[in-house]
Enzyme design. Structure first.
Site, PDB file in Angstrom:
ATOM      1  N   GLU A  51       0.824  -1.204   0.000  1.00  0.00           N
ATOM      2  CA  GLU A  51       0.000   0.000   0.000  1.00  0.00           C
ATOM      3  C   GLU A  51       0.863   1.261   0.000  1.00  0.00           C
ATOM      4  OE1 GLU A  51      -3.386   2.180   2.831  1.00  0.00           O
ATOM      5  OE2 GLU A  51      -2.894   0.057   3.105  1.00  0.00           O
ATOM      6  N   ARG A  52       1.911   1.260   0.809  1.00  0.00           N
ATOM      7  CA  ARG A  52       2.749   2.457   0.912  1.00  0.00           C
ATOM      8  C   ARG A  52       3.570   2.685  -0.344  1.00  0.00           C
ATOM      9  NH1 ARG A  52       3.824   0.661   7.174  1.00  0.00           N
ATOM     10  NH2 ARG A  52       1.910   1.651   7.983  1.00  0.00           N
TER      11      ARG A  52
END
Length: 434
Positions: A293-294
């Site tokens: 996600e990051r």
């Protein structure tokens, strides 16, 4: 640096499949609206020969996605921003038909079976959408709510939830944050109590992207009273079950076109078989999802930052003050040079982390560094560029003001800057010893 040499033919096969899907789709659909006057001009062809991680297949994928964005998304962004939502089922179906919602997901469930570098390429191209809310909603579908399901879920769960999410037939959301537990994931209070072959879920989730439109939620809940890092499970939760209440749509300072919901669970019954992987490992699975996600978020925002810098150059070149273009003042063009340098450094960190990740390395530290730098740079860049737009920058009519609003979330969502600093310090062994 070569990526998984020997898989070139397989990559080409799947990318050709995606291009074929998009060609069929675009030829069958007649568009009634023209691209907005604010659309970014087509980018020059990119060269793969000397790229750190991308091949010709990556660029073919990006080109196909860019055409779809210019035809099916950007012409409607201003309307969706004004309405405070976008038609997720319609947009996701278009993306799913073209293969963009599961580029690194298993082929047997509708994905393209490619490595995570292709997801990064897609995230970069989604940064050309003229707002932050829609790319974020797409990212939740493709790289935030589904990685753990794809990696650890049962075949039955994948058929019921993963496949339709990849195909764009179902909209997914991620239920992690709560009113009293945002970045501190271990402190969530939502409970799933086992009763027979079912869980009875009570509690609530906050700031849930796609929450008002979602068909199912990847829910993190406490399934026992054990230690906070070992008592949680990820559960596939259909949003139409009795007891699931979408309490309200949350108004935000940015990301207007992305719906964000507060959701409550009142004794919701879910089969125990809906647990992803092993019960009690939900916290670990979620931390693994956070890596992707990051990195996805950083890939998405670097493209937008490139666009904002270029549009600021274009505007300040034609806007005059004191008998010369604003751009010609040394303070302005020097500052823009500094900002572009910072963007390039962030992109290099992203590519290094991605290259290591697809080789099986733990990139938690690098992903945290990239996320931290991305959030801080987005704030710095949006503030500096908006200043050079003067009064126009304070209106809602220009892309820089929208980016100023939207990008503020980068330092908050998916782990606040302070949490990223804590993770980095842990890997540096500089935290106070108990």
């Amino acid at each position: 640096m070569a990526l998984r040499e020997g898989a070139l033919g397989v990559k080409m096969l799947f990318c050709c499949r995606t291009l074929h899907k998009f060609a069929s789709f675009s030829g069958a659909r007649s568009l009634s609206k023209q691209v907005s006057s604010q659309s970014v001009s087509p980018k020059p062809p990119e060269v793969a020969d000397d790229h750190l991680i991308y091949t010709q297949e990556h660029f073919a994928l990006k080109e196909a996605l860019r055409k779809l964005i210019d035809q099916e998304i950007n012409p409607y962004v201003d309307q969706w921003e004004a309405e405070g939502t976008f038609p997720a089922h319609k947009v996701f179906k278009i993306l799913g038909n073209a293969g963009f919602l599961g580029v690194n997901k298993p082929v047997e469930y509708g994905g393209l079976g490619l490595d995570f570098s292709y997801s990064v390429a897609v995230a970069e191209e989604l940064g050309s959408i003229r707002c932050g809310g829609i790319p974020m909603a797409i990212g939740v579908q493709s790289d935030m709510a589904t990685p753990a399901l794809a990696r650890f879920g049962s075949d039955e769960l994948k058929k019921e939830f993963l496949r339709p999410s990849i195909m764009g037939d179902k909209v997914a959301c991620l239920g992690v944050s709560e009113v009293g537990a945002g970045s501190d994931v271990s402190s969530i209070k939502t409970k799933a109590v086992r009763k027979g072959d079912e869980y009875v879920i009570s509690g609530g989730k906050m700031w849930t992207t796609n929450g008002t439109q979602a068909d199912w939620m990847c829910l993190l809940a406490n399934t026992s009273d054990g230690p906070p890092h070992k008592n949680k499970s990820l559960i596939c939760l259909p949003m139409n079950l009795p007891g699931v209440h979408v309490a309200r749509k949350i108004n935000k300072i940015g990301m207007w076109s992305s719906d964000t919901a507060e959701v409550f669970f009142d004794d919701v019954r879910v089969p125990c078989k809906n647990v992803i992987g092993q019960e009690g490992l939900g916290f670990t699975y979620q931390m693994l999802q956070f890596q992707e996600e990051r990195l996805w978020a950083v890939a998405n925002i670097v493209t937008t930052m490139d666009s904002i810098i270029q549009e600021t150059i274009n505007y300040t070149r034609q806007r005059k003050v004191f008998q010369q273009p604003v751009l010609y003042h040394q303070a302005v063009h020097f500052r823009l040079a500094e900002l572009q340098t910072e963007v390039e450094l962030l992109r290099s960190l992203l590519y290094r982390a991605t290259a290591m990740y697809i080789k099986g390395n733990d990139v938690t530290k690098l992903a945290s560094m990239a996320k931290l730098k991305g959030g801080r740079l987005a704030r710095e860049l949006s503030d500096s560029c908006l200043q050079y737009w003067g009064g126009m920058g304070f209106t809602s009519d220009v892309p820089v003001s929208r980016f100023y609003r939207d990008s503020r979330l980068m330092s908050i969502g998916a782990g606040a800057d302070e949490v990223m600093l804590g993770i980095i310090c842990k890997y540096m062994d500089t935290l106070p010893r108990k």
